[in-house]
Write an enzyme that holds these catalytic residues in place. Sequence first.
Site, mmCIF file in Angstrom:
data_model
loop_
_atom_site.group_PDB
_atom_site.id
_atom_site.type_symbol
_atom_site.label_atom_id
_atom_site.label_comp_id
_atom_site.label_asym_id
_atom_site.label_seq_id
_atom_site.Cartn_x
_atom_site.Cartn_y
_atom_site.Cartn_z
ATOM 1 N N ARG A 87 0.859 -1.184 0.000
ATOM 2 C CA ARG A 87 0.000 0.000 0.000
ATOM 3 C C ARG A 87 0.895 1.235 0.000
ATOM 4 N NH1 ARG A 87 -1.939 -3.586 3.999
ATOM 5 N NH2 ARG A 87 -4.056 -4.361 3.621
ATOM 6 N N HIS A 105 -2.121 2.720 -6.017
ATOM 7 C CA HIS A 105 -2.725 1.394 -5.859
ATOM 8 C C HIS A 105 -2.730 0.601 -7.164
ATOM 9 C CE1 HIS A 105 -3.922 0.497 -1.842
ATOM 10 N NE2 HIS A 105 -4.945 -0.255 -2.197
ATOM 11 N N HIS A 135 -4.123 -8.929 3.277
ATOM 12 C CA HIS A 135 -5.576 -8.867 3.416
ATOM 13 C C HIS A 135 -6.024 -9.714 4.609
ATOM 14 C CE1 HIS A 135 -6.380 -7.772 -1.085
ATOM 15 N NE2 HIS A 135 -6.161 -6.716 -0.334
ATOM 16 N N TYR A 142 -9.118 -10.273 -7.581
ATOM 17 C CA TYR A 142 -8.023 -10.372 -8.541
ATOM 18 C C TYR A 142 -8.058 -11.671 -9.343
ATOM 19 C CZ TYR A 142 -6.211 -6.488 -5.842
ATOM 20 O OH TYR A 142 -6.073 -5.273 -5.217
#
Length: 308
Positions: free
Chosen positions: A153, A253, A279, A288
């Site tokens: 991130r 991102h 996550h 994804y």
Amino acid sequence: MTNGFTRLTEQFLVHIGVERGLATATVTAYESDIAKYTDWLETRGIHEPDAITKQDVEDYIAALGQAGESARSKARRLASIHEFHRFALGQHAVTADVSAAVKAPKGASTLPDVLTVDEVTRLLDTAAVGGSTDPVVLRDKALLEFMYATGCRVSEATGANLDDIDLDEHIARLMGKGSKQRLVPLGSYACRAITAYLNAGRGELERRSSAKIPERRALFLNKRGKRISRQSVWEIVKATGERAGITKPLHPHTLRHSFATHLIQGGADVRTVQELLGHASVTTTQIYTHVSPEALIETYLTAHPRAR
């Protein structure tokens, strides 16, 4: 909020904030979502968790739509409600999770912006600017390589410290949401770019600082020798993308999305990608796993015995 929901909500917030270690901002968002939900339930005469029905949950989501909330916003609020009901079931405050069968509105799960492998290569090659030894150029190259190599991130990139990087072992330590740390591999391209930056770029940027005490910890510095900001990273990504001739929307991102998508396309399993991204839930990572129509057709033609 009356006593029927107050105690359960307090316990829920402690659970996600302390036991699960979610960030303060995330806990605050949950608190807001659940408060709005329970306030609405009370307008329908529902004052106890076990009195809620599946229809109530569906009606609430529909009411949000009538109030003008987007599909994405409704999906986020429903995710909070799901967490709340699962917790209530675990605490035996309810006899069933009535929210479990309520699905997010269609259109809520939009695919993120993703670059192709060739586009990422073009972006990263452009950052090098013909092998320039300018410290800012070396920093930008190292930063972008680091972000694509780790899938971090933007806050994890700006928060990275020198002692978070082990170039000999090709490993980086990232500080994620809720102050949770994780180790991620650093590929050879990223290691070379970071080495070049540390050898010939960072020291010069540090010397530019007007502060009495130079920034000794931060990995990535701005032009004034201070820790780089999120806004600066956004500007670096955008400017490099423009020079590379990439017309897709670009933001920090985008590299994280591309990292995850390319791993999945390369054969990595979702659980591994979940760990690399940091996550909390594999559900977040599953976005994804989308497959392009071209990939579907190619797989069909090569795999189906009577496709040709």
